[in-house]
Motif scaffolding. Structure first.
Motif, PDB file in Angstrom:
ATOM      1  N   LEU A  24       0.846  -1.211   0.000  1.00  0.00           N
ATOM      2  CA  LEU A  24       0.000   0.000   0.000  1.00  0.00           C
ATOM      3  C   LEU A  24       0.877   1.255   0.000  1.00  0.00           C
ATOM      4  N   ILE A  25       2.039   1.182   0.663  1.00  0.00           N
ATOM      5  CA  ILE A  25       2.933   2.344   0.758  1.00  0.00           C
ATOM      6  C   ILE A  25       3.751   2.519  -0.522  1.00  0.00           C
ATOM      7  N   THR A  26       4.322   1.401  -0.997  1.00  0.00           N
ATOM      8  CA  THR A  26       5.312   1.517  -2.081  1.00  0.00           C
ATOM      9  C   THR A  26       4.766   1.113  -3.450  1.00  0.00           C
ATOM     10  N   PHE A  81      15.544   0.666   9.800  1.00  0.00           N
ATOM     11  CA  PHE A  81      15.591   0.742   8.341  1.00  0.00           C
ATOM     12  C   PHE A  81      14.278   0.442   7.645  1.00  0.00           C
ATOM     13  N   GLY A  82      13.216   0.244   8.377  1.00  0.00           N
ATOM     14  CA  GLY A  82      11.911   0.100   7.736  1.00  0.00           C
ATOM     15  C   GLY A  82      10.819   0.437   8.729  1.00  0.00           C
ATOM     16  N   ILE A  83       9.851   1.240   8.278  1.00  0.00           N
ATOM     17  CA  ILE A  83       8.696   1.540   9.137  1.00  0.00           C
ATOM     18  C   ILE A  83       7.505   1.769   8.226  1.00  0.00           C
ATOM     19  N   GLY A  84       6.359   1.266   8.608  1.00  0.00           N
ATOM     20  CA  GLY A  84       5.157   1.481   7.806  1.00  0.00           C
ATOM     21  C   GLY A  84       3.915   1.291   8.651  1.00  0.00           C
ATOM     22  N   VAL A  85       2.914   2.127   8.387  1.00  0.00           N
ATOM     23  CA  VAL A  85       1.627   2.041   9.098  1.00  0.00           C
ATOM     24  C   VAL A  85       0.524   2.021   8.042  1.00  0.00           C
ATOM     25  N   ARG A  86      -0.471   1.193   8.270  1.00  0.00           N
ATOM     26  CA  ARG A  86      -1.627   1.143   7.359  1.00  0.00           C
ATOM     27  C   ARG A  86      -2.190   2.544   7.153  1.00  0.00           C
ATOM     28  N   ALA A  89      -4.836   3.712   9.490  1.00  0.00           N
ATOM     29  CA  ALA A  89      -4.508   3.725  10.931  1.00  0.00           C
ATOM     30  C   ALA A  89      -3.544   4.857  11.276  1.00  0.00           C
ATOM     31  N   ARG A  90      -3.302   5.739  10.337  1.00  0.00           N
ATOM     32  CA  ARG A  90      -2.274   6.768  10.567  1.00  0.00           C
ATOM     33  C   ARG A  90      -2.752   7.883  11.496  1.00  0.00           C
ATOM     34  N   LEU A  91      -1.775   8.619  12.021  1.00  0.00           N
ATOM     35  CA  LEU A  91      -2.009   9.724  12.946  1.00  0.00           C
ATOM     36  C   LEU A  91      -2.703   9.258  14.222  1.00  0.00           C
ATOM     37  N   GLY A  92      -2.505   7.977  14.534  1.00  0.00           N
ATOM     38  CA  GLY A  92      -3.052   7.439  15.783  1.00  0.00           C
ATOM     39  C   GLY A  92      -1.940   7.001  16.711  1.00  0.00           C
ATOM     40  N   ALA A  93      -0.713   7.478  16.446  1.00  0.00           N
ATOM     41  CA  ALA A  93       0.459   7.202  17.293  1.00  0.00           C
ATOM     42  C   ALA A  93       0.986   5.771  17.175  1.00  0.00           C
ATOM     43  N   ALA A  95       3.071   4.572  14.842  1.00  0.00           N
ATOM     44  CA  ALA A  95       4.516   4.628  14.554  1.00  0.00           C
ATOM     45  C   ALA A  95       5.284   5.136  15.769  1.00  0.00           C
ATOM     46  N   THR A  96       4.727   6.117  16.466  1.00  0.00           N
ATOM     47  CA  THR A  96       5.386   6.630  17.680  1.00  0.00           C
ATOM     48  C   THR A  96       5.610   5.496  18.667  1.00  0.00           C
ATOM     49  N   ARG A  97       4.585   4.676  18.867  1.00  0.00           N
ATOM     50  CA  ARG A  97       4.704   3.608  19.875  1.00  0.00           C
ATOM     51  C   ARG A  97       5.650   2.510  19.397  1.00  0.00           C
ATOM     52  N   ASP A 121      13.068  13.320  -0.475  1.00  0.00           N
ATOM     53  CA  ASP A 121      11.756  13.852  -0.864  1.00  0.00           C
ATOM     54  C   ASP A 121      10.616  13.184  -0.093  1.00  0.00           C
ATOM     55  N   ASN A 122      10.931  12.359   0.916  1.00  0.00           N
ATOM     56  CA  ASN A 122       9.860  11.721   1.685  1.00  0.00           C
ATOM     57  C   ASN A 122       9.489  12.619   2.877  1.00  0.00           C
ATOM     58  N   ALA A 123       8.699  13.641   2.568  1.00  0.00           N
ATOM     59  CA  ALA A 123       8.353  14.643   3.584  1.00  0.00           C
ATOM     60  C   ALA A 123       7.588  14.017   4.749  1.00  0.00           C
ATOM     61  N   LEU A 124       6.799  13.005   4.451  1.00  0.00           N
ATOM     62  CA  LEU A 124       5.983  12.375   5.500  1.00  0.00           C
ATOM     63  C   LEU A 124       6.876  11.685   6.527  1.00  0.00           C
ATOM     64  N   VAL A 125       7.803  10.866   6.041  1.00  0.00           N
ATOM     65  CA  VAL A 125       8.687  10.148   6.961  1.00  0.00           C
ATOM     66  C   VAL A 125       9.596  11.145   7.693  1.00  0.00           C
ATOM     67  N   LEU A 126      10.029  12.182   6.988  1.00  0.00           N
ATOM     68  CA  LEU A 126      10.857  13.211   7.646  1.00  0.00           C
ATOM     69  C   LEU A 126      10.060  13.890   8.767  1.00  0.00           C
ATOM     70  N   ALA A 127       8.794  14.246   8.479  1.00  0.00           N
ATOM     71  CA  ALA A 127       7.967  14.901   9.511  1.00  0.00           C
ATOM     72  C   ALA A 127       7.824  13.977  10.721  1.00  0.00           C
ATOM     73  N   PHE A 128       7.637  12.674  10.430  1.00  0.00           N
ATOM     74  CA  PHE A 128       7.481  11.740  11.545  1.00  0.00           C
ATOM     75  C   PHE A 128       8.754  11.694  12.390  1.00  0.00           C
ATOM     76  N   PHE A 129       9.911  11.441  11.741  1.00  0.00           N
ATOM     77  CA  PHE A 129      11.133  11.289  12.545  1.00  0.00           C
ATOM     78  C   PHE A 129      11.497  12.594  13.259  1.00  0.00           C
ATOM     79  N   ARG A 130      11.274  13.734  12.610  1.00  0.00           N
ATOM     80  CA  ARG A 130      11.551  15.002  13.295  1.00  0.00           C
ATOM     81  C   ARG A 130      10.661  15.148  14.534  1.00  0.00           C
ATOM     82  N   SER A 131       9.408  14.692  14.396  1.00  0.00           N
ATOM     83  CA  SER A 131       8.493  14.807  15.547  1.00  0.00           C
ATOM     84  C   SER A 131       8.976  13.954  16.720  1.00  0.00           C
ATOM     85  N   GLN A 132       9.836  12.982  16.408  1.00  0.00           N
ATOM     86  CA  GLN A 132      10.335  12.083  17.453  1.00  0.00           C
ATOM     87  C   GLN A 132      11.678  12.565  18.005  1.00  0.00           C
TER      88      GLN A 132
HETATM   89  C1  LIG Z   1       5.452   7.959   8.585  1.00  0.00           C
HETATM   90  C2  LIG Z   1       4.449   6.982   9.216  1.00  0.00           C
HETATM   91  C3  LIG Z   1       5.210   5.701   9.630  1.00  0.00           C
HETATM   92  C4  LIG Z   1       3.850   7.667  10.453  1.00  0.00           C
HETATM   93  O1  LIG Z   1       2.974   6.764  11.095  1.00  0.00           O
HETATM   94  P1  LIG Z   1       1.789   7.263  12.082  1.00  0.00           P
HETATM   95  O2  LIG Z   1       1.400   6.093  12.916  1.00  0.00           O
HETATM   96  O3  LIG Z   1       0.752   7.943  11.310  1.00  0.00           O
HETATM   97  O4  LIG Z   1       2.597   8.337  12.953  1.00  0.00           O
HETATM   98  P2  LIG Z   1       2.142   8.939  14.385  1.00  0.00           P
HETATM   99  O5  LIG Z   1       0.657   8.979  14.492  1.00  0.00           O
HETATM  100  O6  LIG Z   1       2.911   8.244  15.448  1.00  0.00           O
HETATM  101  O7  LIG Z   1       2.658  10.438  14.208  1.00  0.00           O
HETATM  102  C5  LIG Z   1       3.584  11.045  15.079  1.00  0.00           C
HETATM  103  C6  LIG Z   1       3.917  12.416  14.579  1.00  0.00           C
HETATM  104  O8  LIG Z   1       4.515  12.344  13.263  1.00  0.00           O
HETATM  105  C7  LIG Z   1       4.166  13.526  12.516  1.00  0.00           C
HETATM  106  N1  LIG Z   1       3.350  13.127  11.362  1.00  0.00           N
HETATM  107  C8  LIG Z   1       2.824  11.900  11.108  1.00  0.00           C
HETATM  108  N2  LIG Z   1       2.086  11.949   9.980  1.00  0.00           N
HETATM  109  C9  LIG Z   1       2.144  13.214   9.506  1.00  0.00           C
HETATM  110  C10 LIG Z   1       1.590  13.876   8.398  1.00  0.00           C
HETATM  111  N3  LIG Z   1       0.778  13.222   7.530  1.00  0.00           N
HETATM  112  N4  LIG Z   1       1.864  15.185   8.210  1.00  0.00           N
HETATM  113  C11 LIG Z   1       2.658  15.857   9.076  1.00  0.00           C
HETATM  114  N5  LIG Z   1       3.202  15.284  10.190  1.00  0.00           N
HETATM  115  C12 LIG Z   1       2.955  13.970  10.385  1.00  0.00           C
HETATM  116  C13 LIG Z   1       3.329  14.401  13.442  1.00  0.00           C
HETATM  117  O9  LIG Z   1       4.190  15.273  14.117  1.00  0.00           O
HETATM  118  C14 LIG Z   1       2.739  13.356  14.404  1.00  0.00           C
HETATM  119  O10 LIG Z   1       2.416  13.902  15.661  1.00  0.00           O
HETATM  120  P3  LIG Z   1       0.956  14.578  15.886  1.00  0.00           P
HETATM  121  O11 LIG Z   1      -0.055  13.506  15.506  1.00  0.00           O
HETATM  122  O12 LIG Z   1       0.966  14.903  17.329  1.00  0.00           O
HETATM  123  O13 LIG Z   1       0.917  15.757  14.964  1.00  0.00           O
HETATM  124  C15 LIG Z   1       3.287   6.630   8.248  1.00  0.00           C
HETATM  125  O14 LIG Z   1       2.729   7.822   7.739  1.00  0.00           O
HETATM  126  C16 LIG Z   1       3.737   5.769   7.071  1.00  0.00           C
HETATM  127  O15 LIG Z   1       3.748   4.553   7.140  1.00  0.00           O
HETATM  128  N6  LIG Z   1       4.107   6.439   5.991  1.00  0.00           N
HETATM  129  C17 LIG Z   1       4.715   5.766   4.877  1.00  0.00           C
HETATM  130  C18 LIG Z   1       6.092   5.289   5.306  1.00  0.00           C
HETATM  131  C19 LIG Z   1       7.045   5.147   4.192  1.00  0.00           C
HETATM  132  O16 LIG Z   1       7.072   5.939   3.246  1.00  0.00           O
HETATM  133  N7  LIG Z   1       7.875   4.106   4.319  1.00  0.00           N
HETATM  134  C20 LIG Z   1       8.844   3.832   3.295  1.00  0.00           C
HETATM  135  C21 LIG Z   1      10.222   4.294   3.697  1.00  0.00           C
HETATM  136  S1  LIG Z   1      10.788   3.567   5.212  1.00  0.00           S
END
Ligand SMILES: CC(C)(COP(=O)(O)OP(=O)(O)OC[C@H]1O[C@@H](n2cnc3c(N)ncnc32)[C@H](O)[C@@H]1OP(=O)(O)O)[C@@H](O)C(=O)NCCC(=O)NCCS
Length: 146
Positions: A24-26, A81-86, A89-93, A95-97, A121-132
């Motif tokens: 679903l991700i890739t 080196f790998g992380i993915g959430v359905r 189910a996203r934005l429910g913490a 990945a954080t957990r 260019d993976n702004a989503l993964v960057l936003a996640f890791f920065r938030s951590q």
């Molecule tokens: C990145 C990813 C793992 C985050 O999973 P998640 O369970 O939704 O993340 P969380 O709910 O724990 O989010 C924690 C924080 O990350 C940041 N974040 C997550 N999704 C975001 C989004 N769509 N936009 C901006 N910030 C985001 C936020 O700061 C968020 O905190 P907040 O909810 O308090 O704002 C998920 O979006 C994913 O699987 N993306 C695809 C991954 C991918 O490309 N993998 C291939 C390379 S490894």
């Protein structure tokens, strides 16, 4: 916040769902790759981790990483080196957990730093890791065509 039943080591029965989440991700299904990850990271090796987060209904996410010693001149540290959430189910913490859980296992394995690599260019993964709390590291990645 999604109500997770458990974050635990992946089992063979989880592979179809992990493969589905990754696809679903890739956009690519990689059953042989994931079977290899399960073989190498799914057992009881103390520094290799392939974890899944599950609700009562399904696996909602996965994380893969390991502790590596002295590579790239770096003292031992944990690598994710790998992380993915359905998607649904996203934005429910989830990945954080999962990151908290693998970091706890890294600490127990004796390291005090975690690293990852991601596409620029993976702004989503960057936003996640920065938030951590993860910051730019004192390394650069190099490559060339072969
Ligand atoms: C990145 C990813 C793992 C985050 O999973 P998640 O369970 O939704 O993340 P969380 O709910 O724990 O989010 C924690 C924080 O990350 C940041 N974040 C997550 N999704 C975001 C989004 N769509 N936009 C901006 N910030 C985001 C936020 O700061 C968020 O905190 P907040 O909810 O308090 O704002 C998920 O979006 C994913 O699987 N993306 C695809 C991954 C991918 O490309 N993998 C291939 C390379 S490894």
């Amino acid at each position: 916040m999604i109500h997770l039943k458990k974050i635990r080591a992946a089992k063979p029965a989880d592979l179809p769902q992990v493969i589905e989440i990754d696809a679903l991700i890739t956009g690519l299904r990689k059953p042989a790759y994931w079977a290899g990850i399960l073989r190498r990271y799914g057992g009881r090796r103390p520094r290799h981790f392939f974890l899944v987060a599950e609700t009562e209904e399904a696996v909602q996410g996965y994380i893969v990483g390991e502790v590596r010693d002295w590579e790239f001149g770096s003292p031992p540290c944990g690598w994710v080196f790998g992380i993915g959430v359905r998607p649904h189910a996203r934005l429910g913490a989830v990945a954080t957990r999962m990151l908290e859980e693998i970091c706890e296992r890294f600490r127990r394995a004796g390291v005090d730093k975690v690293r990852t690599l991601l596409a620029r260019d993976n702004a989503l993964v960057l936003a996640f890791f920065r938030s951590q709390g993860m910051m730019a590291a004192p390394f650069i990645a190099l490559e060339r065509d072969l």
